[in-house]
Design a protein around this motif. Structure first.
Motif, PDB file in Angstrom:
ATOM      1  N   SER A   3       0.979  -1.405  -0.133  1.00 33.20           N
ATOM      2  CA  SER A   3      -0.133  -0.065   0.684  1.00 33.20           C
ATOM      3  C   SER A   3       0.893   1.489   0.052  1.00 33.20           C
ATOM      4  O   SER A   3       1.326   1.622   0.939  1.00 33.20           O
ATOM      5  CB  SER A   3      -0.650   0.015   0.344  1.00 33.20           C
ATOM      6  OG  SER A   3      -1.138   1.650   1.780  1.00 33.20           O
ATOM      7  N   PRO A   4       1.161   2.053  -1.266  1.00 32.78           N
ATOM      8  CA  PRO A   4       1.353   3.301  -0.947  1.00 32.78           C
ATOM      9  C   PRO A   4       1.319   4.002   0.182  1.00 32.78           C
ATOM     10  O   PRO A   4       2.252   5.372   0.289  1.00 32.78           O
ATOM     11  CB  PRO A   4       1.105   4.085  -2.619  1.00 32.78           C
ATOM     12  CG  PRO A   4       0.975   2.910  -2.914  1.00 32.78           C
ATOM     13  CD  PRO A   4       0.011   1.745  -2.279  1.00 32.78           C
ATOM     14  N   MET A   5       0.057   4.273   0.878  1.00 35.81           N
ATOM     15  CA  MET A   5      -0.138   5.653   1.979  1.00 35.81           C
ATOM     16  C   MET A   5       0.358   4.345   2.911  1.00 35.81           C
ATOM     17  O   MET A   5       1.080   5.103   3.532  1.00 35.81           O
ATOM     18  CB  MET A   5      -2.025   4.970   1.864  1.00 35.81           C
ATOM     19  CG  MET A   5      -2.154   6.504   2.864  1.00 35.81           C
ATOM     20  SD  MET A   5      -3.719   6.510   2.824  1.00 35.81           S
ATOM     21  CE  MET A   5      -4.352   7.546   3.972  1.00 35.81           C
ATOM     22  N   ALA A   6       0.494   3.273   2.992  1.00 27.45           N
ATOM     23  CA  ALA A   6       0.861   3.071   4.446  1.00 27.45           C
ATOM     24  C   ALA A   6       2.891   2.636   4.467  1.00 27.45           C
ATOM     25  O   ALA A   6       3.091   3.561   5.028  1.00 27.45           O
ATOM     26  CB  ALA A   6       0.627   1.100   4.212  1.00 27.45           C
ATOM     27  N   VAL A   7       3.248   2.467   2.811  1.00 27.77           N
ATOM     28  CA  VAL A   7       4.885   3.554   3.117  1.00 27.77           C
ATOM     29  C   VAL A   7       4.574   4.438   3.543  1.00 27.77           C
ATOM     30  O   VAL A   7       5.764   4.655   4.241  1.00 27.77           O
ATOM     31  CB  VAL A   7       5.147   2.788   1.625  1.00 27.77           C
ATOM     32  CG1 VAL A   7       6.430   3.428   1.604  1.00 27.77           C
ATOM     33  CG2 VAL A   7       4.490   1.547   1.227  1.00 27.77           C
ATOM     34  N   ASN A   8       4.033   5.345   3.117  1.00 28.21           N
ATOM     35  CA  ASN A   8       3.772   6.886   3.475  1.00 28.21           C
ATOM     36  C   ASN A   8       4.099   6.793   4.710  1.00 28.21           C
ATOM     37  O   ASN A   8       4.885   7.470   5.281  1.00 28.21           O
ATOM     38  CB  ASN A   8       3.257   7.636   2.721  1.00 28.21           C
ATOM     39  CG  ASN A   8       3.468   7.717   0.860  1.00 28.21           C
ATOM     40  OD1 ASN A   8       5.012   7.753   1.047  1.00 28.21           O
ATOM     41  ND2 ASN A   8       2.641   8.314   0.345  1.00 28.21           N
TER      42      ASN A   8
END
Ligand SMILES: [Zn+2]
Length: 466
Positions: free
Chosen positions: A279-284
């Motif tokens: 999840s790109p948002m979780a990475v951020n």
């Protein structure tokens, strides 16, 4: 001074409370009303007060039901400062951008339908540009550093233990006529047992308190050995050679699960299988966690941070940002754990993983969070045999397990306990917010039976003088 309850009154979304003190208007929270679009769009779009007349805003934490209407507030004329903890400011960068993206996508879909009926298009509530503008008004503060907001109004952020950066707010007010009031606002209150996040720091000696009441009518199941329960689930799945798919909110829940798995790996309590956070948002969001060790509890410091170890990174863990990386997971068959968003399975990459794995009896679908009614996660938790994903029907053959330990909200006992440092003869008014009748009225009765006076449950728009 007066308080007007605007949103998050007799409901759990759209938190907004307006204070009138010493000639200033101070807004606590500016959350998004969530629910069916036709009920919420107008409510979010139009403010019952003039945003341009608000002098300052204070935000308890980054959840969208508390922060999600800020870009609309600023584009409608609010030009003051928005005070929050430094971690909350950073999380808002991520969450408000995501919210703008979702609203843009939503409005596109609505406008296609409206066009078919020859109706004019509607505007999104706000855009990425509005978010950029709003972010310029945020001021990041530290916990426990009292500052003077306006003459006679001092503000302190205390850790609310709910999500990273979450705060309860103490307002020490001296009115123009010399009257002194200690007003508390709990924000959302967390639980003493949560990993990573600190235990809630309780507000004390208050004259009045605005208090959340999300779980005013329930007690969470006692958390026995959650780490061992998670370890057991992982070991069992490895024995059968299956995959574990964990739908999780990108901010908060994902990092807690990663943290626990890291500990279990280091203690050799689970096999060395690959783990993916897809999840790109979780990475951020994980980046924000790494930036704010000052928000983490003693255990995180003892186990990881004191040796310079990263609680959210280890050899077996891979963060997947790219679409290609995510697609590669779909075709892989190895025993692994995939953590992906959204937690309620209403969108995002989790849908691809469900589509590919839901029919496999060796797959374990592990739910670690709350799911609202009418969401795909809720249907799966309720044991539906067949579900729709991307408009196609899929038979549910995988195993499903729920771990309900991870609630980020205090339960009834913990809410009552929160008041323990507030003498009843001093605490003259309690306002229950962020709860529906079913929850809050039960809590109100409990508090009254314990001798608390003037326990209010305001309706939207209701104003009180204190
Ligand atoms: Zn919250």
């Amino acid at each position: 001074m007066k308080i007007q309850f605007i949103g998050g009154a007799r409901t759990v979304t759209g938190s907004q409370h307006l204070l009138f003190v010493n000639g200033k208007k101070i807004l606590l929270e500016c959350g998004l009303f969530q629910g069916r679009r036709k009920d919420t769009y107008e409510k979010n779009k139009n403010f019952s007060y003039n945003p341009a007349e608000v002098d300052a805003m204070i935000l308890s934490h980054a959840h969208i039901d508390h922060s999600g209407n800020i870009p609309n507030l600023t584009s409608n004329g609010f030009s003051g400062c928005i005070y929050a903890t430094a971690a909350t400011v950073e999380l808002c960068q991520i969450m408000l951008r995501d919210s703008a993206y979702l609203q843009g996508r939503d409005v596109e879909w609505v406008n296609k339908r409206r066009a078919k009926k020859n109706q004019p298009p509607i505007e999104p509530l706000y855009t990425m540009d509005d978010v950029e503008k709003a972010m310029g008004q945020f001021v990041g503060m530290q916990y426990n550093r009292t500052f003077e907001l306006f003459p006679g109004i001092k503000v302190t952020f205390r850790d609310a233990g709910h999500i990273l950066g979450s705060a309860s707010i103490l307002l020490e007010i001296e009115e123009d006529d010399g009257k002194k009031i200690r007003l508390g606002f709990t924000g959302d209150i967390g639980r003493p047992v949560m990993p990573v996040i600190r235990t809630p720091d309780i507000l004390r000696d208050l004259d009045a308190l605005i208090m959340e009441s999300t779980y005013g009518n329930r007690l969470h199941s006692p958390s026995e050995d959650v780490e061992e329960e998670l370890a057991k689930v992982v070991r069992e799945c490895c024995d059968t050679g299956g995959r574990i798919i964990i739908p999780a909110f990108a901010v908060g829940r994902t990092q807690l699960i990663v943290y626990m798995l890291h500990k279990l790996f280091d203690q050799d309590r689970i096999p060395q299988i690959p783990i993916y956070v897809d999840s790109p948002m979780a990475v951020n969001a994980t980046g924000v966690f790494r930036n704010h060790p000052e928000c983490m509890d003693r255990e995180a410091h003892r186990v990881f941070l004191k040796d310079g170890d990263d609680p959210f990174g280890f050899e077996r863990l891979t963060y997947v940002r790219s679409v290609d990386g995510s697609k590669a997971l779909n075709v892989a068959t190895e025993t692994s754990i995939i953590i992906s968003a959204s937690g309620m399975c209403e969108g995002g990459r989790i849908l691809h993983h469900l589509k590919n794995n839901i029919g496999n009896p060796n797959t374990l679908l592990l739910f670690v969070g709350y799911a609202a009614g009418h969401t795909l996660a809720r249907r799966l938790m309720d044991g539906k045999q067949e579900v729709n994903i991307f408009g196609e029907k899929y038979k549910v053959r995988c195993k499903i397990k729920m771990m309900d330990y991870f609630s980020a909200h205090a339960d009834q006992g913990e809410l009552i306990n929160y008041l323990r440092l507030n003498p009843k003869e001093k605490l003259k008014n309690i306002f229950l917010v962020h709860g529906e009748e079913e929850q809050s009225l039960v809590l109100r009765e409990k508090l009254v039976s314990k001798g608390y006076r003037n326990v209010h449950f305001p309706v939207p728009g209701e104003k009180f003088e204190i």
